[in-house]
Write a protein that holds these residues in place. Structure first.
Motif, PDB file in Angstrom:
ATOM      1  N   ILE A   1       9.481   1.315   5.329  1.00  0.00           N
ATOM      2  CA  ILE A   1       8.553   2.162   6.087  1.00  0.00           C
ATOM      3  C   ILE A   1       7.616   1.291   6.916  1.00  0.00           C
ATOM      4  O   ILE A   1       7.375   1.571   8.096  1.00  0.00           O
ATOM      5  CB  ILE A   1       7.771   3.099   5.141  1.00  0.00           C
ATOM      6  CG1 ILE A   1       8.722   4.133   4.522  1.00  0.00           C
ATOM      7  CG2 ILE A   1       6.624   3.786   5.874  1.00  0.00           C
ATOM      8  CD1 ILE A   1       8.105   4.945   3.400  1.00  0.00           C
ATOM      9  N   ALA A   2       7.104   0.223   6.323  1.00  0.00           N
ATOM     10  CA  ALA A   2       6.191  -0.671   7.040  1.00  0.00           C
ATOM     11  C   ALA A   2       6.896  -1.364   8.203  1.00  0.00           C
ATOM     12  O   ALA A   2       6.326  -1.492   9.291  1.00  0.00           O
ATOM     13  CB  ALA A   2       5.600  -1.706   6.086  1.00  0.00           C
ATOM     14  N   LYS A   3       8.138  -1.808   8.000  1.00  0.00           N
ATOM     15  CA  LYS A   3       8.874  -2.492   9.059  1.00  0.00           C
ATOM     16  C   LYS A   3       9.226  -1.561  10.211  1.00  0.00           C
ATOM     17  O   LYS A   3       9.376  -1.991  11.351  1.00  0.00           O
ATOM     18  CB  LYS A   3      10.154  -3.120   8.503  1.00  0.00           C
ATOM     19  CG  LYS A   3       9.911  -4.369   7.713  1.00  0.00           C
ATOM     20  CD  LYS A   3      11.210  -4.943   7.198  1.00  0.00           C
ATOM     21  CE  LYS A   3      10.952  -6.152   6.317  1.00  0.00           C
ATOM     22  NZ  LYS A   3      12.201  -6.685   5.768  1.00  0.00           N
TER      23      LYS A   3
ATOM     24  N   PHE B   1       0.827  -1.206   0.000  1.00  0.00           N
ATOM     25  CA  PHE B   1       0.000   0.000   0.000  1.00  0.00           C
ATOM     26  C   PHE B   1       0.863   1.259   0.000  1.00  0.00           C
ATOM     27  O   PHE B   1       0.623   2.190  -0.777  1.00  0.00           O
ATOM     28  CB  PHE B   1      -0.934  -0.015   1.219  1.00  0.00           C
ATOM     29  CG  PHE B   1      -1.811   1.199   1.318  1.00  0.00           C
ATOM     30  CD1 PHE B   1      -2.969   1.286   0.579  1.00  0.00           C
ATOM     31  CD2 PHE B   1      -1.473   2.254   2.154  1.00  0.00           C
ATOM     32  CE1 PHE B   1      -3.781   2.407   0.663  1.00  0.00           C
ATOM     33  CE2 PHE B   1      -2.267   3.370   2.252  1.00  0.00           C
ATOM     34  CZ  PHE B   1      -3.435   3.455   1.505  1.00  0.00           C
ATOM     35  N   ILE B   2       1.869   1.287   0.850  1.00  0.00           N
ATOM     36  CA  ILE B   2       2.751   2.459   0.930  1.00  0.00           C
ATOM     37  C   ILE B   2       3.489   2.662  -0.389  1.00  0.00           C
ATOM     38  O   ILE B   2       3.606   3.793  -0.870  1.00  0.00           O
ATOM     39  CB  ILE B   2       3.728   2.318   2.110  1.00  0.00           C
ATOM     40  CG1 ILE B   2       2.967   2.423   3.438  1.00  0.00           C
ATOM     41  CG2 ILE B   2       4.826   3.374   2.039  1.00  0.00           C
ATOM     42  CD1 ILE B   2       3.785   2.083   4.655  1.00  0.00           C
TER      43      ILE B   2
ATOM     44  N   ILE C   1       2.337   3.292   8.840  1.00  0.00           N
ATOM     45  CA  ILE C   1       1.291   4.289   9.037  1.00  0.00           C
ATOM     46  C   ILE C   1       0.146   3.746   9.877  1.00  0.00           C
ATOM     47  O   ILE C   1      -0.897   4.368   9.990  1.00  0.00           O
ATOM     48  CB  ILE C   1       0.759   4.796   7.674  1.00  0.00           C
ATOM     49  CG1 ILE C   1       0.228   3.638   6.833  1.00  0.00           C
ATOM     50  CG2 ILE C   1       1.835   5.564   6.931  1.00  0.00           C
ATOM     51  CD1 ILE C   1      -0.434   4.057   5.539  1.00  0.00           C
ATOM     52  N   GLY C   2       0.331   2.559  10.449  1.00  0.00           N
ATOM     53  CA  GLY C   2      -0.686   1.966  11.303  1.00  0.00           C
ATOM     54  C   GLY C   2      -1.655   1.049  10.586  1.00  0.00           C
ATOM     55  O   GLY C   2      -2.539   0.459  11.205  1.00  0.00           O
ATOM     56  N   LEU C   3      -1.491   0.895   9.293  1.00  0.00           N
ATOM     57  CA  LEU C   3      -2.398   0.046   8.530  1.00  0.00           C
ATOM     58  C   LEU C   3      -2.230  -1.429   8.881  1.00  0.00           C
ATOM     59  O   LEU C   3      -3.205  -2.174   8.951  1.00  0.00           O
ATOM     60  CB  LEU C   3      -2.170   0.275   7.036  1.00  0.00           C
ATOM     61  CG  LEU C   3      -3.102  -0.451   6.077  1.00  0.00           C
ATOM     62  CD1 LEU C   3      -4.541  -0.027   6.316  1.00  0.00           C
ATOM     63  CD2 LEU C   3      -2.702  -0.162   4.646  1.00  0.00           C
ATOM     64  N   ALA C   4      -1.007  -1.855   9.141  1.00  0.00           N
ATOM     65  CA  ALA C   4      -0.753  -3.264   9.459  1.00  0.00           C
ATOM     66  C   ALA C   4      -1.499  -3.690  10.722  1.00  0.00           C
ATOM     67  O   ALA C   4      -2.032  -4.803  10.780  1.00  0.00           O
ATOM     68  CB  ALA C   4       0.748  -3.516   9.613  1.00  0.00           C
TER      69      ALA C   4
END
Length: 106
Positions: free
Chosen positions: A83-85, A44-45, A89-92
């Motif tokens: 960025i996800a790791k 997504f990012i 952004i809190g989506l995970a």
């Protein structure tokens, strides 16, 4: 969603509690759910970053072409993963909460 009583907090608390008493297979399922949620957030990012780089000019002797597009695509994928790791952004967290909720229904 005050005092940590939102659906995400509840799902994460359930995952934490079930991890303490869970069998190794259940713990693996929770880990796989978290991994899938972080991977979803990374994709997504990366897709959200793509428009930022579309209009950048690639001047110079080695700029442009198909290789530039492929390299930029891979670069954005890696940016998304990093960025996800690193918290993302809190989506995970939201995706993981939904995965756990769906698993509870089954």
């Amino acid at each position: 969603m005050e005092n940590g009583t939102g659906p995400i907090d509840a799902a994460l608390a359930l995952a934490s509690a079930s991890r303490k008493t869970a069998t190794p297979k259940a713990t693996d399922d929770i880990d796989k759910a978290r991994e899938a949620a972080v991977e979803f957030e990374a994709v997504f990012i990366a897709q959200m970053l793509k428009p930022m780089f579309e209009d950048l000019e690639t001047n110079g002797l080695f700029g442009g072409g198909n290789a530039e597009e492929m390299n930029r695509s891979m670069m954005l994928d890696e940016y998304g993963k990093q960025i996800a790791k690193s918290g993302g952004i809190g989506l995970a967290d939201q995706v993981m909460a939904e995965i756990l909720k769906i698993q509870e229904m089954q």
